[in-house]
Motif scaffolding. Structure first.
Motif, short mmCIF file in Angstrom:
data_model
loop_
_atom_site.label_atom_id
_atom_site.label_comp_id
_atom_site.label_asym_id
_atom_site.label_seq_id
_atom_site.Cartn_x
_atom_site.Cartn_y
_atom_site.Cartn_z
N LYS A 45 0.86 -1.19 0.00
CA LYS A 45 0.00 0.00 0.00
C LYS A 45 0.89 1.23 0.00
N ILE A 46 0.65 2.15 -0.97
CA ILE A 46 1.40 3.40 -1.08
C ILE A 46 0.41 4.52 -1.36
N ASN A 47 0.42 5.54 -0.51
CA ASN A 47 -0.41 6.73 -0.73
C ASN A 47 -1.86 6.38 -1.07
N ASN A 48 -2.43 5.53 -0.24
CA ASN A 48 -3.84 5.13 -0.35
C ASN A 48 -4.18 4.40 -1.64
N HIS A 49 -3.18 3.75 -2.22
CA HIS A 49 -3.38 2.85 -3.35
C HIS A 49 -2.75 1.50 -3.00
N VAL A 77 1.29 -5.79 -13.29
CA VAL A 77 1.04 -5.11 -12.02
C VAL A 77 -0.27 -4.36 -12.14
N GLU A 78 -1.08 -4.41 -11.08
CA GLU A 78 -2.33 -3.65 -11.10
C GLU A 78 -2.54 -2.92 -9.79
N CYS A 79 -3.46 -1.97 -9.81
CA CYS A 79 -3.62 -1.03 -8.71
C CYS A 79 -5.10 -0.83 -8.40
N LEU A 80 -5.40 -0.60 -7.11
CA LEU A 80 -6.72 -0.22 -6.66
C LEU A 80 -6.61 1.07 -5.86
N GLY A 86 9.36 -17.20 -15.36
CA GLY A 86 8.54 -18.13 -16.12
C GLY A 86 9.26 -19.38 -16.56
N GLY A 87 10.59 -19.37 -16.53
CA GLY A 87 11.36 -20.55 -16.91
C GLY A 87 11.80 -21.41 -15.74
N GLY A 88 11.31 -21.10 -14.56
CA GLY A 88 11.67 -21.87 -13.37
C GLY A 88 13.01 -21.47 -12.77
N ASN A 89 13.53 -20.30 -13.16
CA ASN A 89 14.80 -19.83 -12.62
C ASN A 89 14.58 -18.99 -11.38
N MET A 90 15.32 -19.30 -10.31
CA MET A 90 15.26 -18.49 -9.11
C MET A 90 15.98 -17.16 -9.36
N LEU A 91 15.46 -16.09 -8.77
CA LEU A 91 15.96 -14.75 -9.05
C LEU A 91 16.57 -14.11 -7.82
N SER A 92 17.63 -13.34 -8.06
CA SER A 92 18.20 -12.49 -7.02
C SER A 92 17.95 -11.02 -7.33
N SER A 93 17.40 -10.74 -8.50
CA SER A 93 17.21 -9.35 -8.94
C SER A 93 16.14 -8.65 -8.11
N VAL A 94 16.25 -7.31 -8.08
CA VAL A 94 15.36 -6.47 -7.28
C VAL A 94 14.94 -5.28 -8.13
N GLU A 95 13.64 -4.93 -8.09
CA GLU A 95 13.12 -3.81 -8.86
C GLU A 95 12.38 -2.83 -7.94
N LEU A 96 12.46 -1.55 -8.31
CA LEU A 96 11.72 -0.49 -7.62
C LEU A 96 10.72 0.12 -8.57
N TYR A 97 9.49 0.32 -8.07
CA TYR A 97 8.44 0.95 -8.88
C TYR A 97 8.16 2.35 -8.36
N ASN A 98 8.36 3.34 -9.23
CA ASN A 98 8.04 4.73 -8.91
C ASN A 98 6.61 4.99 -9.36
N THR A 99 5.72 5.17 -8.40
CA THR A 99 4.30 5.33 -8.72
C THR A 99 4.01 6.65 -9.42
N VAL A 156 -1.30 -9.72 1.61
CA VAL A 156 -2.15 -8.90 2.47
C VAL A 156 -1.49 -7.55 2.69
N VAL A 157 -2.31 -6.51 2.82
CA VAL A 157 -1.83 -5.19 3.24
C VAL A 157 -2.76 -4.68 4.33
N ALA A 158 -2.19 -3.95 5.28
CA ALA A 158 -3.00 -3.32 6.33
C ALA A 158 -3.53 -1.99 5.81
N LEU A 159 -4.80 -1.76 5.97
CA LEU A 159 -5.42 -0.52 5.53
C LEU A 159 -5.61 0.44 6.68
#
Length: 272
Positions: free
Chosen positions: A39-43, A55-58, A97-110, A269-272
């Protein structure tokens, strides 16, 4: 708010802890089994799941409204973990999708609707936990091999000022499919495959201490903190679980809170 899960992939519900009641919201656009949410800024943002990088948003200002797509992650991720860092969604690890374990990390700027990769974790992780505290990320547990043959107790942290991950003291137990939260300024690792135990990490002393055990084994559960208690939701203990239990640190005990209408496993889950 509880999102998705195995066999309940598009189901979204809000649980009112005071009334112990559930309200069903509009379904997500995509099946969200093994996805992760923040949850970020009421989304509320939910990302990934089996076969997805979508990715989707409410918008919680229109809680009865529809979910809508935002920018997709750079990689497909199932069993990833997420946290909020400086008002951005951080998603780490998982399996592609190919069954490969990942160490990569991504940041999403809303604000600009863009995903950016940051430094990868030291260890590939799937079905692990990720939390944020005082501007740093902490990740722990999970598995680093396909078919989940190697459960992890290791922990590492990321300081954005340094731009790299560093190892911290490992947990007392190896935990895959655990849930993790920050509670009373400490980090809690809860359950995991075949486990009903829980432990907490003191960030100042760098020590792990066992706490009261859950009433049930919980693999693939999800957890959040509301009104001074930890709530752990669903999971798997031989079958998908309907139960929710709450932890009160003042008595160091877990109490069964209620049963959900539908069993959930690998939900988020996210706390509202």
């Amino acid at each position: 708010m509880i999102v998705g899960g195995r066999k309940t992939e598009k189901l979204v519900q809000i649980y009112d802890i005071n009334r112990k009641s559930f309200k069903t919201l509009k379904s997500t656009l995509y099946e969200r089994y093994g996805s992760t949410s923040v949850k970020i800024n009421n989304h509320v943002y939910t990302a990934g799941g089996l076969g997805y990088k979508f990715v989707e948003c409410l918008n919680l200002n229109q809680v009865d409204g529809d979910w809508y797509k935002v920018a997709s992650m750079n990689e497909q991720r199932w069993g990833a973990a997420s946290a909020v860092l400086n008002d951005q969604m951080c998603v780490a690890g998982g399996m592609d999708g190919g069954g490969n374990m990942l160490s990569s990390v991504e940041l999403y700027n809303t604000v600009v609707n863009i995903w950016t990769n940051i430094a990868s974790m030291q260890t590939k992780r799937c079905q692990h936990s990720l939390v944020s505290y005082n501007g740093r990320l902490y990740t722990f547990g999970g598995s680093e091999k396909f078919l989940f043959s190697n459960h992890l107790n290791s922990m590492e942290s990321y300081d954005p000022r340094e731009g790299k991950w560093k190892s911290l003291k490992p947990m007392n137990e190896k935990r895959r499919g655990l849930s993790g939260v920050v509670y009373n300024d400490e980090i809690y690792a809860i359950g995991g495959f075949g486990l009903n135990s829980a432990e907490r990490y003191n960030i100042r002393t760098h020590t792990w201490t066992n706490v009261g055990s859950l009433n049930h084994e919980r693999y693939g559960s999800c957890a959040c903190v509301v009104n001074g208690k930890i709530y752990v939701i669903g999971g798997y203990d031989g079958d998908a679980s309907k139960s929710i239990e709450a932890y009160d640190a003042t008595i160091n005990e877990w109490t069964i809170e209620t049963d959900m209408e539908t069993p959930r496993w690998d939900a988020s889950v996210v706390a509202l």
